[in-house]
Motif scaffolding. Structure first.
Motif, PDB file in Angstrom:
ATOM      1  N   LYS A 126      84.475 -63.154 -49.324  1.00  0.00           N
ATOM      2  CA  LYS A 126      84.681 -63.332 -47.890  1.00  0.00           C
ATOM      3  C   LYS A 126      84.702 -61.974 -47.199  1.00  0.00           C
ATOM      4  N   GLU A 127      84.028 -61.891 -46.078  1.00  0.00           N
ATOM      5  CA  GLU A 127      84.040 -60.664 -45.290  1.00  0.00           C
ATOM      6  C   GLU A 127      85.333 -60.625 -44.485  1.00  0.00           C
ATOM      7  N   ILE A 128      86.161 -59.616 -44.762  1.00  0.00           N
ATOM      8  CA  ILE A 128      87.474 -59.506 -44.117  1.00  0.00           C
ATOM      9  C   ILE A 128      87.411 -58.597 -42.891  1.00  0.00           C
ATOM     10  N   ILE A 129      86.736 -57.476 -43.026  1.00  0.00           N
ATOM     11  CA  ILE A 129      86.553 -56.532 -41.921  1.00  0.00           C
ATOM     12  C   ILE A 129      85.059 -56.415 -41.642  1.00  0.00           C
TER      13      ILE A 129
ATOM     14  N   GLY B  58      96.039 -63.401 -40.511  1.00  0.00           N
ATOM     15  CA  GLY B  58      94.813 -63.577 -41.270  1.00  0.00           C
ATOM     16  C   GLY B  58      93.589 -62.988 -40.600  1.00  0.00           C
ATOM     17  N   GLY B  59      93.805 -62.239 -39.514  1.00  0.00           N
ATOM     18  CA  GLY B  59      92.673 -61.678 -38.785  1.00  0.00           C
ATOM     19  C   GLY B  59      92.129 -60.380 -39.343  1.00  0.00           C
ATOM     20  N   GLY B  60      92.873 -59.769 -40.294  1.00  0.00           N
ATOM     21  CA  GLY B  60      92.391 -58.540 -40.920  1.00  0.00           C
ATOM     22  C   GLY B  60      93.182 -57.298 -40.579  1.00  0.00           C
ATOM     23  N   LYS B  61      94.312 -57.444 -39.880  1.00  0.00           N
ATOM     24  CA  LYS B  61      95.092 -56.281 -39.451  1.00  0.00           C
ATOM     25  C   LYS B  61      95.610 -55.462 -40.635  1.00  0.00           C
TER      26      LYS B  61
ATOM     27  N   VAL C 157      92.823 -57.327 -33.120  1.00  0.00           N
ATOM     28  CA  VAL C 157      91.890 -57.620 -34.210  1.00  0.00           C
ATOM     29  C   VAL C 157      91.833 -59.124 -34.430  1.00  0.00           C
ATOM     30  N   VAL C 158      90.648 -59.695 -34.366  1.00  0.00           N
ATOM     31  CA  VAL C 158      90.439 -61.127 -34.534  1.00  0.00           C
ATOM     32  C   VAL C 158      89.254 -61.347 -35.472  1.00  0.00           C
ATOM     33  N   GLU C 159      89.490 -62.103 -36.543  1.00  0.00           N
ATOM     34  CA  GLU C 159      88.435 -62.436 -37.499  1.00  0.00           C
ATOM     35  C   GLU C 159      87.689 -61.197 -37.984  1.00  0.00           C
ATOM     36  N   GLY C 160      88.465 -60.149 -38.286  1.00  0.00           N
ATOM     37  CA  GLY C 160      87.895 -58.947 -38.871  1.00  0.00           C
ATOM     38  C   GLY C 160      87.186 -58.020 -37.915  1.00  0.00           C
ATOM     39  N   ARG C 161      87.238 -58.316 -36.628  1.00  0.00           N
ATOM     40  CA  ARG C 161      86.574 -57.481 -35.624  1.00  0.00           C
ATOM     41  C   ARG C 161      87.588 -57.020 -34.575  1.00  0.00           C
TER      42      ARG C 161
END
Length: 240
Positions: A18-21, A41-44, A209-213
């Protein structure tokens, strides 16, 4: 100054990745208080681990004062002035609180000086200075001791992952003062991952940060009004 250029990170096992960032570009200026927020779970936390060297990106570059530190691990980055306070502090059996603070300071500091750091985070120094950093300490006590070690390091970049976790309300109010004092005295960059409105309110800049972005970033005055009291980015903010 810290720069992240096109940083990406993946994780997984058993053939599932899974792509996290996802292609994150950020600049953390010197002498700034920066809050990172966003949904769980957004990648922070992963972003914080990439910055301090616990994880390595699959793409991109990380520059510290113009030097490429992408391939360096956590120890090498610590030597260059990067500190990290975990969401769940590490326990060190056999090491006293005094010795841990001395190791963080990088010198043989006096007991009085070590006690001053403990007092700053709201601990009665005489009750903790000679105790081991082990299971006999509560999560909140460990958190405050860890923050005391970060104060002792006085690094150019300090990253805190949800410092409010496990901290009671009275202690949290005092930790806000600790962060403000750090910002005034160290002249380094402080980056705090948090959902707490009180922390967001003292930040110079906020990164969402939301969904790795990076969904939003900018001065507090521009970002905070747009995220408080809304569910636009899936955050749940608290005032304590």
């Amino acid at each position: 100054m810290l720069e992240l250029k096109h940083i990406s990170f993946e994780a997984g096992e058993g053939g599932t990745v899974k792509e996290i960032i996802r292609d994150v570009n950020l600049t953390l200026p010197d002498n700034k208080f920066i809050a990172v927020t966003g949904p769980n779970g957004g990648g922070k936390s992963t972003l914080a681990k990439l910055i301090v060297g616990i994880e390595q990106p699959i793409k991109g570059q990380i520059l510290l004062d113009g030097e490429d530190i992408t391939g360096l691990g956590i120890t090498e980055r610590a030597k260059k002035g990067v500190s990290f306070a975990f969401q769940q502090p590490v326990r060190f059996k056999g090491i006293t609180v005094r010795d841990l603070i001395g190791l963080a300071a990088g010198e043989n500091i006096s007991t009085a000086r070590a006690c001053n750091y403990l007092s700053e985070v709201g601990l009665c120094a005489k009750d903790y200075i000679n105790r081991e950093v082990n299971a006999s300490l509560s999560g909140g006590e460990l958190k405050r001791i860890e923050i005391a070690t970060v104060l002792a390091r006085k690094t150019k970049l300090t990253v805190f992952d949800e410092p409010e976790a496990g901290i009671d309300l009275w202690s949290f109010k005092n930790l806000i003062k600790v962060f403000e004092k750090m910002h005034d005295e160290t002249h380094g960059t402080i980056m705090i991952i948090s959902h707490q409105e009180r922390i967001l309110n003292i930040a110079d800049e906020i990164i969402v940060v939301v969904e790795g972005r990076v969904a939003k970033s900018g001065p507090r005055e521009e970002i905070l009004p747009g995220i408080l009291g809304t569910t636009a980015v899936g955050c749940q903010f608290t005032k304590e």
